[in-house]
Design a protein around this motif. Structure first.
Motif, PDB file in Angstrom:
ATOM      1  N   ARG A  28      33.958   0.274 -53.831  1.00 46.43           N
ATOM      2  CA  ARG A  28      33.699  -1.181 -54.609  1.00 46.43           C
ATOM      3  C   ARG A  28      32.292  -0.277 -53.496  1.00 46.43           C
ATOM      4  N   SER A  29      31.549  -1.646 -54.233  1.00 47.07           N
ATOM      5  CA  SER A  29      29.765  -2.586 -53.259  1.00 47.07           C
ATOM      6  C   SER A  29      29.662  -3.198 -52.088  1.00 47.07           C
ATOM      7  N   HIS A  30      30.809  -3.578 -51.797  1.00 50.31           N
ATOM      8  CA  HIS A  30      31.334  -4.182 -50.817  1.00 50.31           C
ATOM      9  C   HIS A  30      31.807  -3.982 -49.629  1.00 50.31           C
TER      10      HIS A  30
ATOM     11  N   ASP B 201      27.017  -5.241 -47.854  1.00 50.39           N
ATOM     12  CA  ASP B 201      27.051  -4.475 -49.084  1.00 50.39           C
ATOM     13  C   ASP B 201      27.384  -2.538 -47.960  1.00 50.39           C
TER      14      ASP B 201
ATOM     15  N   GLU C 198      27.088   1.093 -48.700  1.00 54.48           N
ATOM     16  CA  GLU C 198      25.615   2.328 -49.381  1.00 54.48           C
ATOM     17  C   GLU C 198      26.490   3.228 -49.835  1.00 54.48           C
TER      18      GLU C 198
ATOM     19  N   ARG D 148      30.879   8.110 -53.959  1.00 60.27           N
ATOM     20  CA  ARG D 148      29.837   7.370 -54.511  1.00 60.27           C
ATOM     21  C   ARG D 148      30.333   5.502 -54.817  1.00 60.27           C
ATOM     22  N   ILE D 149      29.544   4.220 -55.010  1.00 59.34           N
ATOM     23  CA  ILE D 149      30.176   3.119 -55.737  1.00 59.34           C
ATOM     24  C   ILE D 149      30.091   3.624 -57.089  1.00 59.34           C
TER      25      ILE D 149
ATOM     26  N   SER E 277      24.597  -1.186 -45.523  1.00 57.82           N
ATOM     27  CA  SER E 277      22.563  -1.297 -46.322  1.00 57.82           C
ATOM     28  C   SER E 277      21.946  -1.884 -44.680  1.00 57.82           C
TER      29      SER E 277
END
Length: 159
Positions: free
Chosen positions: A59-61, A66, A68, A108-109, A150
């Motif tokens: 997931r992105s978070h 956030d 990366e 990757r996400i 991030s």
């Protein structure tokens, strides 16, 4: 009406109501992309009335930050631990077929990190067995996640 036969109903002792002789169809840690179709196909069984599948994705978070990217690494004993957990699930549920694959390396996400599936004679058993499989896998198998955020920070999870 429940999908599980009552103790007095015909067919309760049918072989299809019990665990298969060798239900572990796929257990693997790999550094290549995972396939939901492969895992789903591995747990196909004519006596299974229910199949539960869990897919874990990057997931992105995480915890308000956030993500990366991340990488997974595994101890050399990780596959043996996966087998031990699979055997515990099989001992507790009438598993017809079971499969689990976990990814290692840089992801990757949106990438698939883990895919597990269990088929049983009935849906409730399949849901419960699949939940136990993924929960125990995440808590007990020595696989570590290294996340980068991030804002430049990073963390190890499970290490």
């Amino acid at each position: 009406m429940s999908g599980t036969p009552s103790p007095s109903s015909p067919g309760r002792d049918h072989p299809g109501e019990r665990a298969a002789a060798d239900p572990v169809r796929l257990l693997e840690i790999r550094d290549t992309p995972l396939s939901v179709d492969e895992v789903f196909a591995a747990v196909g069984d004519e006596a299974a009335g229910g199949t539960a599948l869990f897919v874990g994705t990057v997931r992105s978070h995480d915890n308000g930050a956030d993500v990366e990217g991340l990488g997974y690494s595994a101890h050399p004993t990780a596959e043996a631990e996966m087998r031990r957990i699979a055997e515990k699930v099989i001992a507790d549920f009438p598993v017809r077929a079971l499969a689990a694959v976990h990814r290692v390396g840089d992801l990757r996400i949106g990438d698939l990190a883990v895919v597990v599936a269990v088929s049983c004679p009935h849906r409730g058993e399949a849901f419960e067995a699949c939940r136990k499989l993924i929960d125990d896998l995440k808590h007990e198998v020595p696989i570590w996640k290294h996340q980068t955020f991030s804002d430049g920070t990073e963390e190890w999870v499970g290490a």
